[in-house]
Design an enzyme around this catalytic site. Sequence first.
Site, PDB file in Angstrom:
ATOM      1  N   VAL A 129       5.446  -0.713   2.215  1.00 46.07           N
ATOM      2  CA  VAL A 129       4.461  -0.804   3.285  1.00 46.07           C
ATOM      3  C   VAL A 129       3.349  -1.757   2.807  1.00 46.07           C
ATOM      4  O   VAL A 129       2.838  -1.602   1.697  1.00 46.07           O
ATOM      5  CB  VAL A 129       3.846   0.571   3.616  1.00 46.07           C
ATOM      6  CG1 VAL A 129       2.882   0.441   4.788  1.00 46.07           C
ATOM      7  CG2 VAL A 129       4.947   1.574   3.942  1.00 46.07           C
ATOM      8  N   LYS A 145       5.516  -1.978   7.729  1.00 49.89           N
ATOM      9  CA  LYS A 145       6.561  -1.267   6.992  1.00 49.89           C
ATOM     10  C   LYS A 145       7.847  -2.074   7.112  1.00 49.89           C
ATOM     11  O   LYS A 145       8.377  -2.256   8.210  1.00 49.89           O
ATOM     12  CB  LYS A 145       6.743   0.108   7.640  1.00 49.89           C
ATOM     13  CG  LYS A 145       7.501   1.130   6.862  1.00 49.89           C
ATOM     14  CD  LYS A 145       7.394   2.444   7.645  1.00 49.89           C
ATOM     15  CE  LYS A 145       7.975   3.629   6.925  1.00 49.89           C
ATOM     16  NZ  LYS A 145       7.736   4.864   7.662  1.00 49.89           N
ATOM     17  N   GLY A 201      11.932   4.721  -0.482  1.00 50.57           N
ATOM     18  CA  GLY A 201      13.329   4.308  -0.485  1.00 50.57           C
ATOM     19  C   GLY A 201      13.625   3.426   0.706  1.00 50.57           C
ATOM     20  O   GLY A 201      14.520   2.579   0.694  1.00 50.57           O
ATOM     21  N   PHE A 202      12.826   3.602   1.711  1.00 51.09           N
ATOM     22  CA  PHE A 202      12.923   2.842   2.926  1.00 51.09           C
ATOM     23  C   PHE A 202      12.582   1.375   2.702  1.00 51.09           C
ATOM     24  O   PHE A 202      13.117   0.472   3.326  1.00 51.09           O
ATOM     25  CB  PHE A 202      11.909   3.471   3.893  1.00 51.09           C
ATOM     26  CG  PHE A 202      11.649   2.697   5.118  1.00 51.09           C
ATOM     27  CD1 PHE A 202      12.367   2.976   6.254  1.00 51.09           C
ATOM     28  CD2 PHE A 202      10.684   1.709   5.150  1.00 51.09           C
ATOM     29  CE1 PHE A 202      12.129   2.270   7.401  1.00 51.09           C
ATOM     30  CE2 PHE A 202      10.452   1.002   6.290  1.00 51.09           C
ATOM     31  CZ  PHE A 202      11.181   1.279   7.432  1.00 51.09           C
ATOM     32  N   ILE A 213       0.823  -1.220   0.000  1.00 47.22           N
ATOM     33  CA  ILE A 213       0.000   0.000   0.000  1.00 47.22           C
ATOM     34  C   ILE A 213       0.852   1.263   0.000  1.00 47.22           C
ATOM     35  O   ILE A 213       0.326   2.369  -0.027  1.00 47.22           O
ATOM     36  CB  ILE A 213      -0.976   0.023   1.205  1.00 47.22           C
ATOM     37  CG1 ILE A 213      -0.203  -0.206   2.506  1.00 47.22           C
ATOM     38  CG2 ILE A 213      -2.081  -1.004   1.028  1.00 47.22           C
ATOM     39  CD1 ILE A 213      -1.073  -0.061   3.744  1.00 47.22           C
ATOM     40  N   GLY A 214       2.160   1.110   0.007  1.00 48.32           N
ATOM     41  CA  GLY A 214       3.035   2.279  -0.038  1.00 48.32           C
ATOM     42  C   GLY A 214       4.436   1.847  -0.408  1.00 48.32           C
ATOM     43  O   GLY A 214       4.856   0.741  -0.087  1.00 48.32           O
ATOM     44  N   VAL A 215       5.167   2.722  -1.112  1.00 51.51           N
ATOM     45  CA  VAL A 215       6.528   2.391  -1.524  1.00 51.51           C
ATOM     46  C   VAL A 215       7.430   3.576  -1.221  1.00 51.51           C
ATOM     47  O   VAL A 215       7.028   4.721  -1.382  1.00 51.51           O
ATOM     48  CB  VAL A 215       6.607   2.113  -3.051  1.00 51.51           C
ATOM     49  CG1 VAL A 215       7.974   1.572  -3.418  1.00 51.51           C
ATOM     50  CG2 VAL A 215       5.515   1.167  -3.480  1.00 51.51           C
ATOM     51  N   ASP A 257       8.621  16.811   6.679  1.00 50.91           N
ATOM     52  CA  ASP A 257       8.111  16.328   5.395  1.00 50.91           C
ATOM     53  C   ASP A 257       6.583  16.372   5.405  1.00 50.91           C
ATOM     54  O   ASP A 257       5.918  15.391   5.103  1.00 50.91           O
ATOM     55  CB  ASP A 257       8.642  14.924   5.108  1.00 50.91           C
ATOM     56  CG  ASP A 257       8.601  14.593   3.615  1.00 50.91           C
ATOM     57  OD1 ASP A 257       8.369  15.531   2.809  1.00 50.91           O
ATOM     58  OD2 ASP A 257       8.777  13.424   3.261  1.00 50.91           O
TER      59      ASP A 257
END
Length: 856
Positions: free
Chosen positions: A515, A529, A511-512, A507-509, A625
Amino acid sequence: MAFLLVLFCVFLSTTSTRNLASSKEVPFSPHDNYLVNCGSPTMTTLSDERTFRSDRQAASFLSSKDDILVAISSTKDVPNPLYLTARIFVQQATYNFKMTRPGWVWIRLHFYPINNDQFDLRNSVFSVSTEEVVLLHNFSVNNETKVVVKEYLLNVTTPLLYLKFTPMKHSAAFINAIEVVSAPDGLISDVGSTLFPVGDFSGLSNRAYQTLYRINVGGPIITPQNDTIGRTWESDDMYLQSRALAKNVSVSPSIINYPAGLSPLIAPNWVYASAVEMADAIEKPNFNITWKFDTDPAFDYLIRMHFCDIVSKSLNDLYFNVYINGKMAISGLDLSTITSNLAVPYYKDFVVNASLISDQLIVQIGPMNQNPGAVNAILNGLEVLKMSSSVGSLDGEFGVEGTDMGASKSNKGAVAAVGFAMMFGAFVGLGAMVIKWYKRPKDWEKKNSFSSWLLPLHAGHSTLMTSKNSMGSHRSNFYSSTLGLGRYFSFSELQEATGNFDQNAVIGVGGFGNVYLGHLDDGTKVAVKRGNPQSEQGITEFQTEIQMLSKLRHRHLVSLIGYCDENSEMILVYEYMSNGPLRDHLYGKNLPPLSWKQRLEICIGAARGLHYLHTGAAQGIIHRDVKTTNILLDENFIAKMADFGLSKNAPTMEQTHVSTAVKGSFGYLDPEYFRRQQLTDKSDVYSFGVVLLEALCARPAINPALPREQVNLAEWAMQWKKKGLLDKIIDPHLVGAINPESMKKFAEAAEKCLAEHGVDRPTMGDVLWNLEYALQLQEASSQGKLEEENKAEAATTTTSSSAGVVVAPTAIAPVNSSTPDNPQVVEANSAPAQVHAIDEHSGTTMFSQFAEINGR
Ligand SMILES: *[C@@H]1O[C@H](CO)[C@@H](O)[C@H](O)[C@H]1NC(C)=O
Ligand SMILES: *[C@@H]1O[C@H](CO)[C@@H](O)[C@H](O)[C@H]1NC(C)=O
Ligand SMILES: *[C@@H]1O[C@H](CO)[C@@H](O)[C@H](O)[C@H]1NC(C)=O
Ligand SMILES: *[C@@H]1O[C@H](CO)[C@@H](O)[C@H](O)[C@H]1NC(C)=O
Ligand SMILES: *[C@@H]1O[C@H](CO)[C@@H](O)[C@H](O)[C@H]1NC(C)=O
Ligand SMILES: *[C@@H]1O[C@H](CO)[C@@H](O)[C@H](O)[C@H]1NC(C)=O
Ligand SMILES: *[C@@H]1O[C@H](CO)[C@@H](O)[C@H](O)[C@H]1NC(C)=O
């Protein structure tokens, strides 16, 4: 015949050396004129009437990680108040100056090793460079307590001029004052004469110069006050050999008659009104007058000689020779022929090749053999400029690239690009950016391609470079010692919850890492995450996030449920925010539009979260951020701030700001933070202002596809706001449904958030108050409408009954720890950081100061 030929040659080269446009004494006004008294608490006016600004005022262009201010109180030992304060850097620090147009610029650096109990500045060793030229390498004042002023002349072609101070190992850099002042275009022409072989050298306009000697021969010192463009001319006393052979001569400066094409910008009339001539020329008719100067044989020199016949009684009486390092420079100089009159200035430039220089430069004048006129020779002025070497250095053998003095080439390009982007407001860019000013790890370029700077617009988490410096470097156990991480999850449990980290569960991308949506055994949905251990910046962000979250609990911050560090995994488990990022509900995803009331409530929620970060947490925290993708919505559309990977502890009361590399996302980035790399909570306030506009206008902060003036939402919307037409560009879904008063209040809050200077922006508490008020106005009006429709009798309540609880802005709690990055800061900017600054008046003062330093 030969004689005539020589004259002819001299005449030819004369025409090419004089090209200043005007002979009129128009005062020169530099386009850029930065006079900075470093570390001074106030501005300083010198006896020559020049006013130096303090780099602690709003218009500071300094970015440094660690800097120390030192001061002495006594004026006894120093020639002027510039030397009462200094700024000391233990890491690389950069001053940047915005240039309004390309051309010649003087840089003057003032050094005086102030006695202090931290550093022995007399023995500190450091380097100073611009982006292109090394000005000083391995420089020190050599264990002496004296003022050292270095002057440079650079052809600046970039919109920002950087001055980087880099201390050598185990040392510190320091600076007392800086001048960055435009010089006239014609000051140095492209061509000079060479001696051996005799000829022309072209390419002078691409070189950088250091003024080594500037001499008013035969006259007293000329201070900046008496020079049209602020130069200092010393007397020739120290360099003159065999003094008995020389005689001073001077006339009234008013009789100096500048020819067409030459003006006092080249040299003031005081220079031409005094000269040295031959003493006792009648008795001992044949000798030279000699001046000697120490020089570094590794460099070429530009030598400018100034002549003006103030000794002859009539024309065509004075002919003499000029020598440089024993070589004939001008044979039979005939000023009468060149200038057609007495007391008319003339100058000539020579380029002297390093091969002609030992460690001394020798300038001589002497009578011509078979002299037809009087036996005499004169010299009025002399300038010796060191020329930058082919690698771009004015000191030492290495250029900027060859040293550890800072930016690598690619970095340089990127910084320049970003500089232009910020200045011209139309960066056609992607997701996130970073500017890193400090030393990179050596293998930086190998590991990070340019593409990693640019991220997909919709990345859930920004990928940003982070220096290796910070917190806890040991990956293996870095958070097992941290408290407050909630429940421990086994890896297999999370594998199961996410369908073995199924791509479809992403559900999320960032550099870390990714997710994932996870389903726990009890049916709870969670966001998982998973850090990518390959990613250096991922690890740092991961650590930061953990450190932050472990001490944060708030209804409007996404909360951590637990973690997993099995098999050196880095996994954090959060509450699942089923409605995703705010942004998706504003545009781009075709989701049903949010009502104005919902948007207000979401903005209020996010503002509460930020207000808590800034003021309520154990320590003040700056999110760094803030953007619509980092405001997540739960199933009830309650807003929560997410992603603390870039967050930083706020400055302490004494500090007022954290100096740091600039990070954040395009379109949201505080321009002041960008300029100064000094982070305060007001940078979040700026970004939040952009969020407010996004909620109102339902478009991205940056949309490169739009016409240029519309690309940047903040700029574009503020233009419409100023015209009073903001309602023309709001989300069409809101038209008619939004109460004008409510919108007005909301837009005012956004505008204040976007103030150019941090001190002029409100606190999050003030923003919150305004948003609450906007919500009250909206609710009052919709209630009013309802009542009208129902033809109800008297409204029993006024606005206050329908509103939520109004949270009065709370004072910002003092925070007392120093940040890990800044242990050295003894004293910093004394301006109050936490001004509840909606005071229009103080804002104006600040602004006018800024305008002044820029405009001078
Ligand atoms: C700096 O100068 C000192 C002597 O003045 C010399 O010993 C040292 O090697 C120099 N360092 C560099 C990096 O040039
Ligand atoms: C600096 O000068 C002082 C005397 O002025 C002397 O005692 C000291 O040893 C010198 N230090 C160095 C590093 O040369
Ligand atoms: C500065 O350099 C640029 C290119 O290197 C040149 O085009 C320009 O004319 C120079 N400016 C001056 C004032 O000489
Ligand atoms: C010329 O005048 C200057 C300044 O007045 C003085 O310092 C210098 O000693 C004089 N030189 C000679 C040779 O008299
Ligand atoms: C500088 O200017 C002042 C006032 O204009 C004048 O009195 C003084 O003699 C000048 N000195 C020199 C060296 O030009
Ligand atoms: C003057 O200096 C030049 C160059 O050093 C030398 O060739 C010449 O002989 C000198 N003239 C006298 C009279 O010493
Ligand atoms: C100095 O001489 C060298 C070789 O003789 C030449 O390559 C260089 O361009 C010259 N520099 C100048 C400034 O004339």
